[in-house]
Motif scaffolding. Structure first.
Motif, PDB file in Angstrom:
ATOM      1  N   ARG A   1       0.737  -1.123   0.172  1.00 25.70           N
ATOM      2  CA  ARG A   1       0.170  -0.292  -0.150  1.00 25.70           C
ATOM      3  C   ARG A   1       1.026   1.562  -0.326  1.00 25.70           C
ATOM      4  O   ARG A   1       0.943   2.087  -0.646  1.00 25.70           O
ATOM      5  N   ARG A   2       2.134   1.589   1.125  1.00 18.18           N
ATOM      6  CA  ARG A   2       3.043   2.322   1.072  1.00 18.18           C
ATOM      7  C   ARG A   2       4.348   2.055   0.781  1.00 18.18           C
ATOM      8  O   ARG A   2       4.450   0.795   1.705  1.00 18.18           O
ATOM      9  N   ALA A   3       5.364   2.851   1.079  1.00 14.99           N
ATOM     10  CA  ALA A   3       6.823   2.599   1.550  1.00 14.99           C
ATOM     11  C   ALA A   3       7.629   4.052   1.914  1.00 14.99           C
ATOM     12  O   ALA A   3       6.871   5.711   1.419  1.00 14.99           O
TER      13      ALA A   3
ATOM     14  N   PHE B   1       9.937   2.287   6.356  1.00 11.29           N
ATOM     15  CA  PHE B   1       8.472   1.349   6.548  1.00 11.29           C
ATOM     16  C   PHE B   1       8.144   0.848   5.415  1.00 11.29           C
ATOM     17  O   PHE B   1       8.267   1.992   4.259  1.00 11.29           O
ATOM     18  N   ALA B   2       7.355  -0.458   5.358  1.00 13.69           N
ATOM     19  CA  ALA B   2       6.485  -0.175   3.842  1.00 13.69           C
ATOM     20  C   ALA B   2       5.109  -0.681   4.852  1.00 13.69           C
ATOM     21  O   ALA B   2       5.231  -1.938   5.730  1.00 13.69           O
TER      22      ALA B   2
ATOM     23  N   PHE C   1       5.750  -3.381   8.080  1.00 18.14           N
ATOM     24  CA  PHE C   1       6.835  -3.906   8.230  1.00 18.14           C
ATOM     25  C   PHE C   1       8.244  -2.671   8.318  1.00 18.14           C
ATOM     26  O   PHE C   1       7.842  -1.493   7.607  1.00 18.14           O
ATOM     27  N   GLY C   2       9.220  -2.138   9.486  1.00 17.13           N
ATOM     28  CA  GLY C   2       9.862  -1.521   9.542  1.00 17.13           C
ATOM     29  C   GLY C   2      10.743  -1.417  10.158  1.00 17.13           C
ATOM     30  O   GLY C   2      11.280  -3.157  10.766  1.00 17.13           O
TER      31      GLY C   2
ATOM     32  N   ILE D   1       7.663  -3.360  13.544  1.00 17.50           N
ATOM     33  CA  ILE D   1       6.072  -4.141  12.778  1.00 17.50           C
ATOM     34  C   ILE D   1       5.279  -4.052  13.928  1.00 17.50           C
ATOM     35  O   ILE D   1       4.413  -4.302  15.161  1.00 17.50           O
ATOM     36  N   THR D   2       4.423  -3.817  13.470  1.00 20.37           N
ATOM     37  CA  THR D   2       2.661  -3.495  13.068  1.00 20.37           C
ATOM     38  C   THR D   2       1.159  -4.690  13.055  1.00 20.37           C
ATOM     39  O   THR D   2       1.656  -4.782  11.537  1.00 20.37           O
TER      40      THR D   2
END
Length: 394
Positions: free
Chosen positions: A96-98, A131-132, A143-144, A163-164
Protein backbone atom coordinates in the motif's frame (compact mmCIF):
# COMPACT_ATOMS: atom_id res chain seq x y z
CA UNK A 1 -2.25 27.42 4.91
CA UNK A 2 -0.97 27.30 1.34
CA UNK A 3 -2.49 25.61 -1.68
CA UNK A 4 -0.46 22.41 -1.28
CA UNK A 5 1.02 22.80 2.20
CA UNK A 6 -0.18 23.42 5.76
CA UNK A 7 2.43 25.06 8.00
CA UNK A 8 2.30 25.53 11.76
CA UNK A 9 4.54 27.54 14.08
CA UNK A 10 4.48 27.32 17.88
CA UNK A 11 6.62 28.31 20.81
CA UNK A 12 6.77 27.89 24.55
CA UNK A 13 8.44 29.67 27.48
CA UNK A 14 8.51 28.34 31.02
CA UNK A 15 10.30 29.60 34.14
CA UNK A 16 10.00 27.58 37.33
CA UNK A 17 11.50 28.32 40.76
CA UNK A 18 11.68 25.50 43.31
CA UNK A 19 13.39 24.66 46.59
CA UNK A 20 15.44 21.55 47.30
CA UNK A 21 15.02 19.67 50.56
CA UNK A 22 17.81 20.42 53.00
CA UNK A 23 19.43 17.99 55.43
CA UNK A 24 19.33 19.06 59.09
CA UNK A 25 23.08 19.22 59.62
CA UNK A 26 23.86 22.20 57.36
CA UNK A 27 22.29 25.51 56.39
CA UNK A 28 25.14 27.31 54.63
CA UNK A 29 23.74 27.03 51.10
CA UNK A 30 20.61 28.42 49.55
CA UNK A 31 18.32 25.64 48.38
CA UNK A 32 16.70 27.61 45.59
CA UNK A 33 16.76 26.37 42.00
CA UNK A 34 15.47 27.92 38.79
CA UNK A 35 14.68 26.15 35.54
CA UNK A 36 14.16 28.25 32.41
CA UNK A 37 13.03 26.54 29.21
CA UNK A 38 11.95 27.91 25.86
CA UNK A 39 11.50 26.45 22.40
CA UNK A 40 10.32 27.39 18.91
CA UNK A 41 9.02 24.79 16.43
CA UNK A 42 7.81 24.82 12.84
CA UNK A 43 6.08 21.92 11.08
CA UNK A 44 4.37 21.28 7.79
CA UNK A 45 2.08 18.71 6.13
CA UNK A 46 1.74 18.33 2.38
CA UNK A 47 -1.66 18.60 0.68
CA UNK A 48 -0.61 17.02 -2.62
CA UNK A 49 -3.25 15.21 -4.67
CA UNK A 50 -0.84 12.59 -6.05
CA UNK A 51 0.72 9.49 -4.47
CA UNK A 52 3.65 11.35 -2.88
CA UNK A 53 3.22 12.86 0.60
CA UNK A 54 5.60 14.44 3.06
CA UNK A 55 5.83 16.19 6.40
CA UNK A 56 8.66 18.26 7.85
CA UNK A 57 9.65 19.78 11.17
CA UNK A 58 12.39 21.94 12.66
CA UNK A 59 12.93 23.34 16.11
CA UNK A 60 15.22 24.88 18.68
CA UNK A 61 15.02 24.41 22.46
CA UNK A 62 17.10 25.87 25.28
CA UNK A 63 17.08 24.41 28.80
CA UNK A 64 18.86 26.23 31.64
CA UNK A 65 19.26 24.99 35.22
CA UNK A 66 20.34 27.90 37.42
CA UNK A 67 21.59 26.53 40.74
CA UNK A 68 21.58 28.40 44.05
CA UNK A 69 24.18 31.14 44.63
CA UNK A 70 27.50 29.68 45.70
CA UNK A 71 26.66 26.17 44.47
CA UNK A 72 27.47 25.97 40.76
CA UNK A 73 27.25 28.00 37.57
CA UNK A 74 24.15 27.47 35.41
CA UNK A 75 23.96 24.33 33.27
CA UNK A 76 22.65 24.84 29.74
CA UNK A 77 21.58 22.42 27.01
CA UNK A 78 20.71 23.58 23.48
CA UNK A 79 18.70 21.17 21.35
CA UNK A 80 18.42 21.62 17.57
CA UNK A 81 15.95 19.37 15.74
CA UNK A 82 15.02 18.76 12.09
CA UNK A 83 13.28 15.92 10.31
CA UNK A 84 10.30 14.71 8.36
CA UNK A 85 8.44 11.84 6.76
CA UNK A 86 8.44 10.94 3.07
CA UNK A 87 5.96 8.37 1.76
CA UNK A 88 4.77 7.07 -1.60
CA UNK A 89 1.42 5.30 -2.13
CA UNK A 90 1.83 2.21 -4.30
CA UNK A 91 -1.39 0.13 -4.19
CA UNK A 92 -0.19 -3.12 -5.72
CA UNK A 93 -1.99 -6.36 -4.85
CA UNK A 94 -0.56 -6.39 -1.33
CA UNK A 95 1.60 -3.32 -0.87
CA UNK A 96 0.00 0.00 0.00
CA UNK A 97 2.73 2.47 0.89
CA UNK A 98 6.49 2.78 1.43
CA UNK A 99 8.50 5.56 3.00
CA UNK A 100 11.03 6.71 5.55
CA UNK A 101 10.94 8.89 8.64
CA UNK A 102 14.09 10.85 9.49
CA UNK A 103 14.91 12.80 12.63
CA UNK A 104 18.13 14.71 13.39
CA UNK A 105 18.89 15.99 16.90
CA UNK A 106 21.94 18.00 17.90
CA UNK A 107 22.79 18.62 21.58
CA UNK A 108 25.17 21.37 22.74
CA UNK A 109 26.30 21.95 26.35
CA UNK A 110 27.87 24.96 28.03
CA UNK A 111 31.45 25.13 29.34
CA UNK A 112 30.70 24.15 32.95
CA UNK A 113 29.42 20.77 31.80
CA UNK A 114 32.53 20.12 29.68
CA UNK A 115 34.92 20.06 32.64
CA UNK A 116 36.75 16.93 33.76
CA UNK A 117 34.24 16.17 36.53
CA UNK A 118 31.10 16.10 34.36
CA UNK A 119 32.68 15.36 30.96
CA UNK A 120 29.57 16.21 28.93
CA UNK A 121 30.16 15.99 25.18
CA UNK A 122 28.24 17.62 22.33
CA UNK A 123 26.76 15.07 19.93
CA UNK A 124 24.47 14.49 16.97
CA UNK A 125 21.77 11.79 17.07
CA UNK A 126 20.21 10.64 13.77
CA UNK A 127 17.13 8.40 13.39
CA UNK A 128 16.22 6.62 10.14
CA UNK A 129 12.99 4.63 10.19
CA UNK A 130 12.16 3.00 6.81
CA UNK A 131 8.72 1.36 6.58
CA UNK A 132 6.32 -0.37 4.19
CA UNK A 133 2.56 -0.89 4.63
CA UNK A 134 0.83 -4.05 3.38
CA UNK A 135 -2.68 -5.52 3.26
CA UNK A 136 -2.92 -9.32 3.19
CA UNK A 137 -6.59 -10.31 3.09
CA UNK A 138 -7.58 -7.43 5.43
CA UNK A 139 -4.57 -7.93 7.69
CA UNK A 140 -3.04 -4.43 7.88
CA UNK A 141 0.69 -4.93 8.47
CA UNK A 142 3.59 -2.47 8.68
CA UNK A 143 7.18 -3.68 8.43
CA UNK A 144 9.92 -1.27 9.43
CA UNK A 145 13.08 -0.68 11.42
CA UNK A 146 14.24 1.89 13.97
CA UNK A 147 17.87 2.83 13.25
CA UNK A 148 19.77 5.34 15.40
CA UNK A 149 23.26 6.64 14.58
CA UNK A 150 25.18 9.05 16.83
CA UNK A 151 28.50 10.82 17.08
CA UNK A 152 28.80 10.49 20.85
CA UNK A 153 27.17 9.55 24.17
CA UNK A 154 26.70 5.88 23.32
CA UNK A 155 27.48 3.27 20.67
CA UNK A 156 27.45 4.48 17.06
CA UNK A 157 24.50 2.30 15.99
CA UNK A 158 21.38 0.93 17.68
CA UNK A 159 18.63 -0.94 15.83
CA UNK A 160 15.19 -2.28 16.69
CA UNK A 161 12.25 -3.72 14.73
CA UNK A 162 9.07 -1.80 14.01
CA UNK A 163 6.22 -4.16 13.12
CA UNK A 164 2.50 -3.53 13.60
CA UNK A 165 -0.43 -5.81 12.80
CA UNK A 166 -4.11 -4.81 12.81
CA UNK A 167 -7.03 -7.06 11.86
CA UNK A 168 -10.74 -6.27 11.95
CA UNK A 169 -12.32 -9.54 13.11
CA UNK A 170 -15.86 -8.15 12.88
CA UNK A 171 -17.37 -4.68 12.50
CA UNK A 172 -17.02 -4.17 16.26
CA UNK A 173 -13.97 -6.24 17.25
CA UNK A 174 -10.38 -5.87 16.11
CA UNK A 175 -7.04 -7.47 17.00
CA UNK A 176 -3.69 -5.71 17.09
CA UNK A 177 -0.06 -6.55 17.80
CA UNK A 178 3.16 -4.51 17.86
CA UNK A 179 6.85 -5.33 18.04
CA UNK A 180 8.92 -2.17 18.21
CA UNK A 181 11.72 -0.48 20.15
CA UNK A 182 14.42 2.11 19.60
CA UNK A 183 16.85 4.45 21.29
CA UNK A 184 15.70 7.72 22.90
CA UNK A 185 17.87 10.65 23.96
CA UNK A 186 17.45 11.81 27.55
CA UNK A 187 17.49 15.57 27.10
CA UNK A 188 17.28 18.04 30.00
CA UNK A 189 13.62 18.60 29.11
CA UNK A 190 12.92 14.85 29.22
CA UNK A 191 14.64 14.49 32.60
CA UNK A 192 12.86 17.49 34.09
CA UNK A 193 9.56 15.96 32.95
CA UNK A 194 10.36 12.97 35.18
CA UNK A 195 11.53 15.00 38.20
CA UNK A 196 12.19 18.75 38.54
CA UNK A 197 14.45 18.03 41.54
CA UNK A 198 17.20 16.57 39.38
CA UNK A 199 20.31 18.48 40.40
CA UNK A 200 24.05 18.79 40.61
CA UNK A 201 26.00 16.09 42.42
CA UNK A 202 29.58 15.20 41.54
CA UNK A 203 28.89 11.44 41.79
CA UNK A 204 25.69 11.29 39.72
CA UNK A 205 25.81 14.36 37.47
CA UNK A 206 27.47 12.55 34.57
CA UNK A 207 26.07 12.77 31.07
CA UNK A 208 22.98 10.58 31.03
CA UNK A 209 23.09 7.88 28.38
CA UNK A 210 20.21 7.36 25.95
CA UNK A 211 17.57 4.80 26.90
CA UNK A 212 17.41 1.87 24.46
CA UNK A 213 14.28 -0.23 24.24
CA UNK A 214 15.60 -3.44 22.74
CA UNK A 215 12.09 -4.82 22.33
CA UNK A 216 8.64 -3.51 23.15
CA UNK A 217 6.00 -6.10 22.24
CA UNK A 218 2.26 -6.10 22.88
CA UNK A 219 -0.97 -7.81 21.78
CA UNK A 220 -4.51 -6.67 22.37
CA UNK A 221 -8.09 -6.49 21.22
CA UNK A 222 -10.57 -3.61 20.91
CA UNK A 223 -14.37 -3.73 20.97
CA UNK A 224 -16.81 -0.94 20.15
CA UNK A 225 -20.50 -1.14 21.06
CA UNK A 226 -21.42 2.53 20.65
CA UNK A 227 -21.51 4.48 22.89
CA UNK A 228 -19.49 1.87 24.87
CA UNK A 229 -15.93 0.82 24.00
CA UNK A 230 -13.18 -1.19 25.69
CA UNK A 231 -9.87 -2.90 25.02
CA UNK A 232 -7.50 -5.33 26.76
CA UNK A 233 -3.80 -5.86 26.15
CA UNK A 234 -0.61 -7.53 27.42
CA UNK A 235 3.03 -6.94 26.65
CA UNK A 236 6.74 -7.27 27.40
CA UNK A 237 9.49 -4.61 27.38
CA UNK A 238 13.26 -5.12 27.63
CA UNK A 239 15.15 -1.86 28.20
CA UNK A 240 18.85 -0.99 28.39
CA UNK A 241 19.91 2.06 30.42
CA UNK A 242 16.42 2.63 31.81
CA UNK A 243 16.10 5.78 33.95
CA UNK A 244 15.50 4.79 37.59
CA UNK A 245 15.00 7.55 40.17
CA UNK A 246 17.03 7.57 43.39
CA UNK A 247 17.29 10.16 46.21
CA UNK A 248 20.84 11.52 46.61
CA UNK A 249 22.24 13.50 49.53
CA UNK A 250 24.97 15.91 48.39
CA UNK A 251 27.15 15.95 51.52
CA UNK A 252 29.01 19.27 50.99
CA UNK A 253 25.80 21.28 50.49
CA UNK A 254 23.35 19.19 52.51
CA UNK A 255 20.83 19.29 49.64
CA UNK A 256 18.75 16.30 48.49
CA UNK A 257 18.28 15.58 44.80
CA UNK A 258 16.23 13.19 42.68
CA UNK A 259 18.89 11.70 40.44
CA UNK A 260 19.14 8.55 38.35
CA UNK A 261 20.78 5.17 38.03
CA UNK A 262 20.61 3.45 34.63
CA UNK A 263 20.10 -0.32 34.46
CA UNK A 264 18.67 -3.12 32.32
CA UNK A 265 14.99 -3.62 33.21
CA UNK A 266 12.41 -6.25 32.27
CA UNK A 267 8.71 -5.43 32.32
CA UNK A 268 5.70 -7.72 31.84
CA UNK A 269 2.35 -5.97 31.88
CA UNK A 270 -1.37 -6.44 31.24
CA UNK A 271 -4.28 -4.07 31.38
CA UNK A 272 -7.58 -2.88 30.06
CA UNK A 273 -9.67 0.21 29.40
CA UNK A 274 -13.40 0.86 29.22
CA UNK A 275 -15.18 4.02 28.16
CA UNK A 276 -18.57 5.54 27.45
CA UNK A 277 -19.15 8.58 25.24
CA UNK A 278 -22.63 10.00 24.83
CA UNK A 279 -22.59 12.61 22.11
CA UNK A 280 -19.81 14.66 23.65
CA UNK A 281 -22.01 15.68 26.62
CA UNK A 282 -20.95 12.88 28.97
CA UNK A 283 -17.69 10.96 28.71
CA UNK A 284 -16.52 8.33 31.19
CA UNK A 285 -13.30 6.35 31.02
CA UNK A 286 -11.55 3.94 33.38
CA UNK A 287 -8.40 1.87 32.99
CA UNK A 288 -6.26 -0.48 35.07
CA UNK A 289 -2.83 -2.01 34.54
CA UNK A 290 -0.56 -4.50 36.31
CA UNK A 291 3.24 -4.31 35.86
CA UNK A 292 5.87 -6.81 36.95
CA UNK A 293 9.35 -5.27 37.01
CA UNK A 294 12.76 -6.85 37.45
CA UNK A 295 16.34 -5.59 37.40
CA UNK A 296 19.66 -6.37 39.04
CA UNK A 297 18.93 -4.12 42.06
CA UNK A 298 15.23 -4.08 43.02
CA UNK A 299 15.77 -1.08 45.33
CA UNK A 300 16.00 1.01 42.13
CA UNK A 301 12.40 0.05 41.24
CA UNK A 302 10.82 1.79 44.25
CA UNK A 303 8.98 4.39 42.11
CA UNK A 304 7.93 1.98 39.36
CA UNK A 305 4.17 1.21 39.46
CA UNK A 306 2.93 -2.31 40.14
CA UNK A 307 -0.83 -1.57 40.01
CA UNK A 308 -2.30 1.53 38.39
CA UNK A 309 -6.00 2.43 38.18
CA UNK A 310 -7.57 5.59 36.79
CA UNK A 311 -11.13 6.86 36.40
CA UNK A 312 -12.38 10.12 34.96
CA UNK A 313 -15.68 11.65 33.97
CA UNK A 314 -16.25 14.70 31.80
CA UNK A 315 -19.60 16.48 31.68
CA UNK A 316 -20.82 19.44 29.61
CA UNK A 317 -23.99 20.60 31.42
CA UNK A 318 -24.21 23.65 29.14
CA UNK A 319 -22.58 24.36 25.81
CA UNK A 320 -19.59 26.41 26.97
CA UNK A 321 -18.93 24.74 30.35
CA UNK A 322 -16.87 21.57 30.80
CA UNK A 323 -16.38 19.84 34.17
CA UNK A 324 -13.83 17.07 34.65
CA UNK A 325 -13.30 14.90 37.74
CA UNK A 326 -10.66 12.19 37.95
CA UNK A 327 -9.03 9.76 40.37
CA UNK A 328 -5.69 7.95 40.22
CA UNK A 329 -4.46 5.04 42.36
CA UNK A 330 -0.90 3.70 42.15
CA UNK A 331 0.70 0.89 44.14
CA UNK A 332 4.47 0.78 43.76
CA UNK A 333 6.93 -2.10 43.36
CA UNK A 334 8.49 -3.79 46.41
CA UNK A 335 12.20 -3.29 47.07
CA UNK A 336 14.82 -5.93 47.88
CA UNK A 337 13.55 -6.31 51.48
CA UNK A 338 9.90 -6.66 50.43
CA UNK A 339 8.86 -3.15 51.47
CA UNK A 340 7.13 -0.60 49.26
CA UNK A 341 6.57 3.17 49.46
CA UNK A 342 3.19 4.72 50.25
CA UNK A 343 0.35 4.17 47.76
CA UNK A 344 -0.75 7.14 45.70
CA UNK A 345 -4.35 8.41 45.89
CA UNK A 346 -5.01 11.52 43.80
CA UNK A 347 -8.45 13.11 43.35
CA UNK A 348 -8.47 16.06 40.95
CA UNK A 349 -11.05 18.27 39.25
CA UNK A 350 -11.20 21.03 36.64
CA UNK A 351 -13.92 23.34 35.35
CA UNK A 352 -13.39 25.39 32.19
CA UNK A 353 -15.61 27.92 30.48
CA UNK A 354 -15.31 29.18 26.90
CA UNK A 355 -16.15 32.89 26.83
CA UNK A 356 -15.81 33.26 23.06
CA UNK A 357 -13.63 31.95 20.25
CA UNK A 358 -10.60 33.77 21.67
CA UNK A 359 -10.88 33.65 25.46
CA UNK A 360 -11.65 31.13 28.16
CA UNK A 361 -11.16 30.64 31.91
CA UNK A 362 -10.59 27.65 34.17
CA UNK A 363 -10.26 26.59 37.81
CA UNK A 364 -8.39 23.44 38.77
CA UNK A 365 -7.75 21.51 41.98
CA UNK A 366 -5.28 18.66 42.58
CA UNK A 367 -4.75 16.19 45.43
CA UNK A 368 -8.13 17.18 46.83
CA UNK A 369 -8.01 14.52 49.56
CA UNK A 370 -4.65 15.91 50.77
CA UNK A 371 -2.88 12.55 50.47
CA UNK A 372 0.85 12.17 51.18
CA UNK A 373 2.74 10.11 48.63
CA UNK A 374 6.03 10.23 46.72
CA UNK A 375 5.96 11.75 43.25
CA UNK A 376 9.73 12.11 43.03
CA UNK A 377 12.61 10.32 44.76
CA UNK A 378 13.16 11.96 48.15
CA UNK A 379 10.15 14.29 47.89
CA UNK A 380 6.61 13.89 49.21
CA UNK A 381 3.88 15.48 47.12
CA UNK A 382 2.45 18.87 47.96
CA UNK A 383 -0.93 18.95 49.74
CA UNK A 384 -4.19 20.29 48.34
CA UNK A 385 -3.41 22.76 45.59
CA UNK A 386 -5.40 24.82 43.12
CA UNK A 387 -4.99 27.04 40.13
CA UNK A 388 -6.98 29.75 38.35
CA UNK A 389 -6.20 30.72 34.78
CA UNK A 390 -7.27 32.11 31.45
CA UNK A 391 -6.75 30.70 27.97
CA UNK A 392 -6.16 32.77 24.84
CA UNK A 393 -6.55 31.38 21.31
CA UNK A 394 -5.33 33.22 18.25
Amino acid sequence: KFKKLVVGINGDFNNRVLNYRRADYIDGYSNRQRHTNYNVDINGVSQLAGPFAYTFKAGYANSLMNYADGLENPSTEQHINAGGTFAYEIYTKYMRRAGIEVDFNGFLYNGMLHNSTNAYKNFLSMDFNPFADFNFNNWEITFGAMLNFRTGNGPVLAAAPHITVDKALTKRISFYSTITGGRKDNSFKTIEGITPYWGYNSLYNKQIKPTYRIIDAAVGTRMTLEPLYFDVYAGYVLTKDDLLQIPVLDVPTGLIYSNFEQEFTNNVHAGGRIGYDYGGWINFEADARYDYWSCKNKDLLALRPEITANAKIEVRPIKNLTIKVGYNFTRYTKNESGMRITDKHDLHARASYTINRYFGAFIQGDNLINDKYYEYAGYLTRGIRGMLGVTVNF
